[in-house]
Design an enzyme around this catalytic site. Structure first.
Site, PDB file in Angstrom:
ATOM      1  N   GLY A  71     -16.204 -30.673  27.626  1.00  0.00           N
ATOM      2  CA  GLY A  71     -17.360 -31.545  27.496  1.00  0.00           C
ATOM      3  C   GLY A  71     -17.468 -32.379  26.245  1.00  0.00           C
ATOM      4  N   ASP A  72     -16.662 -32.106  25.212  1.00  0.00           N
ATOM      5  CA  ASP A  72     -16.776 -32.890  23.977  1.00  0.00           C
ATOM      6  C   ASP A  72     -15.411 -33.018  23.302  1.00  0.00           C
ATOM      7  OD1 ASP A  72     -18.040 -34.396  22.040  1.00  0.00           O
ATOM      8  OD2 ASP A  72     -18.766 -32.678  20.907  1.00  0.00           O
ATOM      9  N   LEU A  73     -14.435 -33.477  24.075  1.00  0.00           N
ATOM     10  CA  LEU A  73     -13.070 -33.567  23.576  1.00  0.00           C
ATOM     11  C   LEU A  73     -12.874 -34.812  22.706  1.00  0.00           C
ATOM     12  CD1 LEU A  73     -10.195 -32.376  23.655  1.00  0.00           C
ATOM     13  CD2 LEU A  73      -9.760 -33.833  25.643  1.00  0.00           C
TER      14      LEU A  73
END
Length: 223
Positions: A71-73
């Site tokens: 979700g937050d790469l």
């Protein structure tokens, strides 16, 4: 927290424990002196970019196989070990996928805009396909040594460019001084990750196989 405790992969920085003080709860993980891959780029620390990208892809494939979306790469959420291995961190937005689904309905909003897929910016949930989109932007970040859409004046401009203009990063921004010889192959892979239609984006297994082949070619050329 519960998600990270269950993960066990060489390209994911493990959770060793946690403690609480006056400021709240804190997670404890191994300290990596190199810091994030993003900071290594800023400080001109050399590393094997193909190896790092492959490690990230393998970590994402492991997450997919265990029903987890990161979700937050971005490269600021990938640490570099002393032997050059990628270590994925920051699972603050990670969620377990719903049974028999590739989407988590509780993962709308949040995250870093420049790495987010158009469907997220439109208010849809995160999914394995949005992690693939973000991976494509990580490739861009590595090859250009800049954030995706670095020339946008604000987040609103980035959203407009991605959703309305269907804009994508420019191949002309690749920093040829630092990019590996195989940069065009990496860029071609990234461009497939930016398909507007989520189902047209490659599976993580394909990405891992693709990068494994690129790495083998690279190693053969340098041996």
């Amino acid at each position: 927290m519960g998600i990270l405790l269950k993960l066990n992969h060489p390209n994911i920085n493990p959770l060793l424990g946690m403690f609480r003080d006056d400021e709240g709860y804190h997670m404890v993980s191994p300290w990596l002196e190199n810091g994030s891959v993003h900071s290594c780029i800023l400080n001109d620390v050399s590393f094997d970019g193909v190896k790092v990208l492959l490690g990230i892809a393998e970590a994402l494939l492991y997450l997919r196989q265990n029903g987890v979306v990161h979700g937050d790469l971005k490269l600021d959420n990938v640490l570099l070990s002393l032997n050059g291995d990628a270590k994925l961190i920051d699972f603050g937005l990670a969620k377990i996928l719903r049974l028999n689904s590739a989407t988590s309905t509780s993962m709308k909003g949040a995250g870093t805009v420049a790495w987010q897929a158009p469907e997220i910016l439109n208010g849809d949930p995160r999914s394995t396909e949005t992690d693939v989109w973000a991976f494509g932007m990580v490739v861009v970040e590595y090859l250009t040594r800049k954030p995706p859409f670095w020339d946008a004046k604000d987040s609103g401009t980035i959203v407009t460019r991605i959703i309305l203009k269907k804009d994508r990063p420019s191949r002309g921004d690749v920093d040829l001084e630092y990019a590996p010889k195989c940069w065009q192959e990496l860029w071609d892979l990234a461009s497939r990750c930016w398909s507007q239609k989520p189902s047209d984006r490659p599976e993580m297994k394909y990405i891992v196989d693709y990068l494994t082949e690129v790495q083998e070619k690279q190693n053969a050329q340098t041996s």
